[in-house]
Design a protein around this motif. Structure first.
Motif, mmCIF file in Angstrom:
data_model
loop_
_atom_site.group_PDB
_atom_site.id
_atom_site.type_symbol
_atom_site.label_atom_id
_atom_site.label_comp_id
_atom_site.label_asym_id
_atom_site.label_seq_id
_atom_site.Cartn_x
_atom_site.Cartn_y
_atom_site.Cartn_z
ATOM 1 N N GLU A 25 0.822 -1.208 0.000
ATOM 2 C CA GLU A 25 0.000 0.000 0.000
ATOM 3 C C GLU A 25 0.856 1.258 0.000
ATOM 4 N N ALA A 26 1.964 1.248 0.740
ATOM 5 C CA ALA A 26 2.865 2.398 0.763
ATOM 6 C C ALA A 26 3.490 2.617 -0.613
ATOM 7 N N ALA A 27 3.867 1.534 -1.271
ATOM 8 C CA ALA A 27 4.431 1.644 -2.615
ATOM 9 C C ALA A 27 3.398 2.182 -3.593
ATOM 10 N N ARG A 28 2.151 1.739 -3.466
ATOM 11 C CA ARG A 28 1.090 2.231 -4.340
ATOM 12 C C ARG A 28 0.866 3.723 -4.117
ATOM 13 N N THR A 29 0.876 4.153 -2.876
ATOM 14 C CA THR A 29 0.699 5.577 -2.568
ATOM 15 C C THR A 29 1.827 6.402 -3.175
ATOM 16 N N ALA A 36 0.804 11.090 -10.621
ATOM 17 C CA ALA A 36 -0.011 12.302 -10.699
ATOM 18 C C ALA A 36 0.838 13.484 -11.156
ATOM 19 N N LYS A 37 2.054 13.609 -10.618
ATOM 20 C CA LYS A 37 2.937 14.708 -11.013
ATOM 21 C C LYS A 37 3.339 14.596 -12.476
ATOM 22 N N LYS A 38 3.638 13.384 -12.920
ATOM 23 C CA LYS A 38 4.043 13.185 -14.305
ATOM 24 C C LYS A 38 2.884 13.396 -15.276
ATOM 25 N N LYS A 86 -6.700 11.082 -3.943
ATOM 26 C CA LYS A 86 -6.713 9.802 -3.241
ATOM 27 C C LYS A 86 -5.470 9.598 -2.390
ATOM 28 N N TYR A 87 -4.301 9.957 -2.913
ATOM 29 C CA TYR A 87 -3.054 9.647 -2.247
ATOM 30 C C TYR A 87 -2.297 10.877 -1.726
ATOM 31 N N GLY A 88 -2.770 12.063 -2.065
ATOM 32 C CA GLY A 88 -2.090 13.279 -1.642
ATOM 33 C C GLY A 88 -2.226 13.533 -0.147
ATOM 34 N N VAL A 89 -1.474 14.516 0.317
ATOM 35 C CA VAL A 89 -1.489 14.865 1.726
ATOM 36 C C VAL A 89 -2.836 15.495 2.075
ATOM 37 N N LYS A 90 -3.474 14.945 3.067
ATOM 38 C CA LYS A 90 -4.760 15.482 3.536
ATOM 39 C C LYS A 90 -4.490 16.535 4.586
#
Length: 91
Positions: A25-29, A36-38, A86-90
């Protein structure tokens, strides 16, 4: 026969399995945020290319909303935004 026939659920996971799942899960995040950046960078590059095409004032200009370059930019930005949400800093 109403007993449990299979071993499923969190109760049956070993510590090793839990750690492996957490690493996955950490790798997926991490890769989701990189993607997303690319994607956003690719959309920016494609927008710049479309603007350059428009400056030429020839058949390469982006004139319609159904132009594949416009649609691709929209799709790239939509998926980039979804991944970041989904994966960004909340906050």
């Amino acid at each position: 026969m109403s007993g449990q026939l299979t071993m499923i659920g969190d109760d049956w996971l070993s510590d090793r399995d839990r750690k492996a799942h957490a690493r996955a899960e950490a790798a997926r995040t991490k890769t989701g945020l990189e993607c997303a950046k690319k994607l956003e960078a690719a959309a920016d590059a494609l927008n710049a290319y479309a603007a350059a095409c428009n400056e030429c004032r020839d058949q390469s200009a982006v004139r319609r909303a159904d132009d594949s370059r416009v649609l691709l930019v929209r799709s790239l930005m939509e998926y980039s935004t979804w991944l970041d949400g989904k994966y960004g800093v909340k906050a």
